[in-house]
Design a protein around this motif. Structure first.
Motif, PDB file in Angstrom:
ATOM      1  N   VAL A 234       0.836  -1.203   0.000  1.00 48.98           N
ATOM      2  CA  VAL A 234       0.000   0.000   0.000  1.00 48.98           C
ATOM      3  C   VAL A 234       0.875   1.260   0.000  1.00 48.98           C
ATOM      4  O   VAL A 234       0.527   2.275  -0.608  1.00 48.98           O
ATOM      5  CB  VAL A 234      -0.961  -0.010   1.209  1.00 48.98           C
ATOM      6  CG1 VAL A 234      -1.766   1.286   1.288  1.00 48.98           C
ATOM      7  CG2 VAL A 234      -1.906  -1.206   1.122  1.00 48.98           C
ATOM      8  N   GLN A 235       2.034   1.174   0.655  1.00 41.35           N
ATOM      9  CA  GLN A 235       2.927   2.330   0.744  1.00 41.35           C
ATOM     10  C   GLN A 235       3.446   2.787  -0.614  1.00 41.35           C
ATOM     11  O   GLN A 235       3.823   3.943  -0.787  1.00 41.35           O
ATOM     12  CB  GLN A 235       4.121   2.007   1.651  1.00 41.35           C
ATOM     13  CG  GLN A 235       3.742   1.674   3.080  1.00 41.35           C
ATOM     14  CD  GLN A 235       4.953   1.307   3.926  1.00 41.35           C
ATOM     15  OE1 GLN A 235       6.076   1.665   3.593  1.00 41.35           O
ATOM     16  NE2 GLN A 235       4.721   0.595   5.011  1.00 41.35           N
ATOM     17  N   SER A 236       3.477   1.888  -1.579  1.00 42.32           N
ATOM     18  CA  SER A 236       3.998   2.245  -2.904  1.00 42.32           C
ATOM     19  C   SER A 236       3.063   3.195  -3.648  1.00 42.32           C
ATOM     20  O   SER A 236       3.418   3.702  -4.717  1.00 42.32           O
ATOM     21  CB  SER A 236       4.245   0.991  -3.732  1.00 42.32           C
ATOM     22  OG  SER A 236       3.032   0.305  -3.989  1.00 42.32           O
ATOM     23  N   PHE A 237       1.866   3.452  -3.081  1.00 40.65           N
ATOM     24  CA  PHE A 237       0.900   4.340  -3.725  1.00 40.65           C
ATOM     25  C   PHE A 237       0.820   5.706  -3.042  1.00 40.65           C
ATOM     26  O   PHE A 237      -0.097   6.476  -3.299  1.00 40.65           O
ATOM     27  CB  PHE A 237      -0.484   3.677  -3.754  1.00 40.65           C
ATOM     28  CG  PHE A 237      -0.502   2.387  -4.530  1.00 40.65           C
ATOM     29  CD1 PHE A 237      -0.675   2.388  -5.908  1.00 40.65           C
ATOM     30  CD2 PHE A 237      -0.320   1.169  -3.881  1.00 40.65           C
ATOM     31  CE1 PHE A 237      -0.675   1.205  -6.624  1.00 40.65           C
ATOM     32  CE2 PHE A 237      -0.331  -0.020  -4.591  1.00 40.65           C
ATOM     33  CZ  PHE A 237      -0.497   0.003  -5.966  1.00 40.65           C
ATOM     34  N   PHE A 238       1.792   6.003  -2.156  1.00 45.79           N
ATOM     35  CA  PHE A 238       1.819   7.304  -1.476  1.00 45.79           C
ATOM     36  C   PHE A 238       2.101   8.437  -2.455  1.00 45.79           C
ATOM     37  O   PHE A 238       1.642   9.560  -2.271  1.00 45.79           O
ATOM     38  CB  PHE A 238       2.888   7.324  -0.376  1.00 45.79           C
ATOM     39  CG  PHE A 238       2.537   6.508   0.844  1.00 45.79           C
ATOM     40  CD1 PHE A 238       1.256   6.039   1.052  1.00 45.79           C
ATOM     41  CD2 PHE A 238       3.515   6.222   1.792  1.00 45.79           C
ATOM     42  CE1 PHE A 238       0.938   5.286   2.180  1.00 45.79           C
ATOM     43  CE2 PHE A 238       3.212   5.475   2.926  1.00 45.79           C
ATOM     44  CZ  PHE A 238       1.931   5.002   3.123  1.00 45.79           C
ATOM     45  N   GLY A 239       2.897   8.182  -3.490  1.00 45.49           N
ATOM     46  CA  GLY A 239       3.289   9.222  -4.428  1.00 45.49           C
ATOM     47  C   GLY A 239       4.794   9.263  -4.581  1.00 45.49           C
ATOM     48  O   GLY A 239       5.512   8.380  -4.104  1.00 45.49           O
ATOM     49  N   SER A 240       5.293  10.293  -5.261  1.00 46.22           N
ATOM     50  CA  SER A 240       6.712  10.393  -5.596  1.00 46.22           C
ATOM     51  C   SER A 240       7.409  11.466  -4.771  1.00 46.22           C
ATOM     52  O   SER A 240       6.926  12.595  -4.692  1.00 46.22           O
ATOM     53  CB  SER A 240       6.878  10.705  -7.085  1.00 46.22           C
ATOM     54  OG  SER A 240       6.084   9.839  -7.870  1.00 46.22           O
ATOM     55  N   ALA A 241       8.522  11.105  -4.153  1.00 45.85           N
ATOM     56  CA  ALA A 241       9.291  12.073  -3.353  1.00 45.85           C
ATOM     57  C   ALA A 241      10.033  13.059  -4.253  1.00 45.85           C
ATOM     58  O   ALA A 241      10.326  14.184  -3.842  1.00 45.85           O
ATOM     59  CB  ALA A 241      10.281  11.346  -2.448  1.00 45.85           C
ATOM     60  N   GLN A 242      10.345  12.660  -5.490  1.00 49.19           N
ATOM     61  CA  GLN A 242      11.000  13.553  -6.444  1.00 49.19           C
ATOM     62  C   GLN A 242       9.973  14.023  -7.475  1.00 49.19           C
ATOM     63  O   GLN A 242       8.991  13.341  -7.762  1.00 49.19           O
ATOM     64  CB  GLN A 242      12.155  12.843  -7.176  1.00 49.19           C
ATOM     65  CG  GLN A 242      13.334  12.501  -6.288  1.00 49.19           C
ATOM     66  CD  GLN A 242      13.112  11.214  -5.514  1.00 49.19           C
ATOM     67  OE1 GLN A 242      12.426  10.314  -5.994  1.00 49.19           O
ATOM     68  NE2 GLN A 242      13.668  11.128  -4.308  1.00 49.19           N
ATOM     69  N   GLU A 243      10.240  15.191  -8.052  1.00 51.52           N
ATOM     70  CA  GLU A 243       9.296  15.755  -9.022  1.00 51.52           C
ATOM     71  C   GLU A 243       9.165  14.864 -10.251  1.00 51.52           C
ATOM     72  O   GLU A 243       8.086  14.676 -10.787  1.00 51.52           O
ATOM     73  CB  GLU A 243       9.735  17.157  -9.440  1.00 51.52           C
ATOM     74  CG  GLU A 243       8.729  17.845 -10.356  1.00 51.52           C
ATOM     75  CD  GLU A 243       9.101  19.281 -10.670  1.00 51.52           C
ATOM     76  OE1 GLU A 243       8.437  19.881 -11.527  1.00 51.52           O
ATOM     77  OE2 GLU A 243      10.064  19.789 -10.061  1.00 51.52           O
ATOM     78  N   TYR A 244      10.277  14.326 -10.710  1.00 52.23           N
ATOM     79  CA  TYR A 244      10.244  13.458 -11.893  1.00 52.23           C
ATOM     80  C   TYR A 244      10.526  12.029 -11.461  1.00 52.23           C
ATOM     81  O   TYR A 244      11.580  11.719 -10.936  1.00 52.23           O
ATOM     82  CB  TYR A 244      11.259  13.930 -12.925  1.00 52.23           C
ATOM     83  CG  TYR A 244      11.010  15.343 -13.394  1.00 52.23           C
ATOM     84  CD1 TYR A 244       9.970  15.619 -14.295  1.00 52.23           C
ATOM     85  CD2 TYR A 244      11.775  16.404 -12.904  1.00 52.23           C
ATOM     86  CE1 TYR A 244       9.717  16.915 -14.704  1.00 52.23           C
ATOM     87  CE2 TYR A 244      11.524  17.705 -13.313  1.00 52.23           C
ATOM     88  CZ  TYR A 244      10.486  17.962 -14.216  1.00 52.23           C
ATOM     89  OH  TYR A 244      10.229  19.242 -14.618  1.00 52.23           O
ATOM     90  N   SER A 245       9.539  11.168 -11.664  1.00 48.75           N
ATOM     91  CA  SER A 245       9.667   9.781 -11.228  1.00 48.75           C
ATOM     92  C   SER A 245       8.915   8.878 -12.198  1.00 48.75           C
ATOM     93  O   SER A 245       7.935   9.296 -12.832  1.00 48.75           O
ATOM     94  CB  SER A 245       9.112   9.622  -9.812  1.00 48.75           C
ATOM     95  OG  SER A 245       9.021   8.267  -9.449  1.00 48.75           O
ATOM     96  N   SER A 246       9.369   7.656 -12.317  1.00 51.11           N
ATOM     97  CA  SER A 246       8.686   6.691 -13.185  1.00 51.11           C
ATOM     98  C   SER A 246       7.422   6.161 -12.523  1.00 51.11           C
ATOM     99  O   SER A 246       6.567   5.558 -13.182  1.00 51.11           O
ATOM    100  CB  SER A 246       9.624   5.528 -13.516  1.00 51.11           C
ATOM    101  OG  SER A 246      10.063   4.892 -12.319  1.00 51.11           O
TER     102      SER A 246
END
Length: 368
Positions: free
Chosen positions: A337-349
């Protein structure tokens, strides 16, 4: 879903919940926004049970006019009564009725899952109110006052009416208090309004708790935004804040991931990392009492922009987490579930981000 269903049954084995059904929903071209929300609502157990109870008491003949309430109830009944434990169901009648009810959902463009959820819940409320109208009407009372997002208890024809509280309200409705304090005379003006979900602004590397605190933070009204104080009879500087006065049984939180950018002249998706805990405590945010909630569903937006992409849902059922992607259903680890928190960097895959969160209040059987 034959092979996938077999894998799911094999993965759960003896732990497959008695009487539960895990069915994927067929996609009719662009209906993932609909399927993901329907899965979240199906596993909102109190809502499902009351909808099925409504269906058992209000089975209409086929020639009766269809509405979203009857179509949703029939769909949930079809799923719950399946002989097989897993499989795929086509929510064709529901989707057809949805397109008849709202032209927004008729085309093949990418749709917004939150707009659909909001429309659906309010449409269910409207139908229930219309059905209750003959029973509630009398010379003294005309139609009941509607209680939905942002609406207040009110008066009609000079007569104050008791608002109709449906089982949809009993699950999802909370109360906000909008407080404004005049900085000259210190008079506080308070106005209550109801909500079926909370839409929160988000920031990079934040959490649901911090977003809720920002939602309830104090705002100063000055310059061109001065407040007209009835006591002072003039525009005055004031402090304003929104507080959660009463929490709902099911707390639905919408993360505002799509923001209009003036420089781009279009909406942009905010891929910010926003942590949403499995257990949420509303300490110091709620007016009536500290409330504890448990996460049971997440609608996830997959994609880099607001005008394209895909929706899936994560659902907790009988202590197992499941991943629903239209026709496909898989079991996943809670840690995923944690993998759906979002991206810590502006540009992420990583483009899979939690968008709508469904929390159920713990140890609380009382409704509003």
């Amino acid at each position: 879903m034959g092979a996938a269903g077999s894998r799911l049954e094999k993965a759960l084995g003896d732990q497959f919940p008695e009487g539960e059904r895990y069915f994927g929903l067929e996609n009719f071209g662009n209906t993932c926004y609909c399927n993901s929300v329907l899965q979240a609502l199906y596993f909102c157990v109190p809502f499902r049970e009351q909808l099925l109870e409504y269906y058992s008491m209000n089975k209409y003949p086929r020639e009766a006019e269809e509405n979203l309430l009857t179509c949703l109830a029939e769909l949930f009944s079809q799923i719950s009564l399946q002989k097989k434990k897993t499989g795929v169901i086509a929510p064709k009648r529901f989707v057809q009725t949805l397109k008849k009810r709202n032209e927004l959902f008729r085309g093949y463009m990418h749709q917004d899952a939150h707009e659909f959820l909001n429309f659906l819940l309010n449409d269910l409320v409207d139908t229930l109110e219309k059905e209750s109208h003959p029973a509630k009407s009398s010379p003294e009372t005309s139609s009941p006052v509607r209680l939905a997002n942002g609406q207040n208890n009110g008066q009609a024809n000079g007569v104050k009416h008791e608002p109709l509280v449906t089982w949809v309200h009993k699950n999802f409705q909370g109360i906000l208090t909008n407080e404004t304090r005049c900085l000259r005379c210190e008079t506080v003006t308070a106005r209550d309004e109801t909500f079926l979900d909370l839409s929160l602004d988000i920031e990079q590397n934040s959490s649901i708790t911090s977003c809720l605190k920002n939602f309830s933070s104090m705002e100063t009204l000055n310059a061109e935004d001065k407040f007209f104080c009835d006591k002072c009879c003039s525009l005055q500087e004031a402090q304003k804040r929104m507080k959660i006065k009463k929490t709902p049984h099911i707390l639905v939180i919408h993360l505002k991931r799509f923001k209009y950018m003036d420089q781009l002249k279009r909406h942009k998706k905010l891929c910010y990392r926003v942590v949403f805990p499995l257990e949420l405590k509303l300490c110091g945010i709620v007016e009536d009492a500290d409330s504890e909630y448990s996460l049971f569903a997440v609608v996830v937006h997959v994609g880099s922009g607001p005008s394209h992409g895909h929706y899936v849902s994560l659902v907790k059922s009988h202590n197992h987490w499941l991943y629903f992607d239209d026709e496909n259903v898989e079991i996943i680890d809670e840690s995923a579930v944690q993998s759906f928190f979002g991206s810590a960097q502006e540009y992420s895959s990583n483009t899979d981000h939690g968008y709508i969160l469904f929390y159920e209040r713990l140890s609380a059987n009382t409704y509003i």
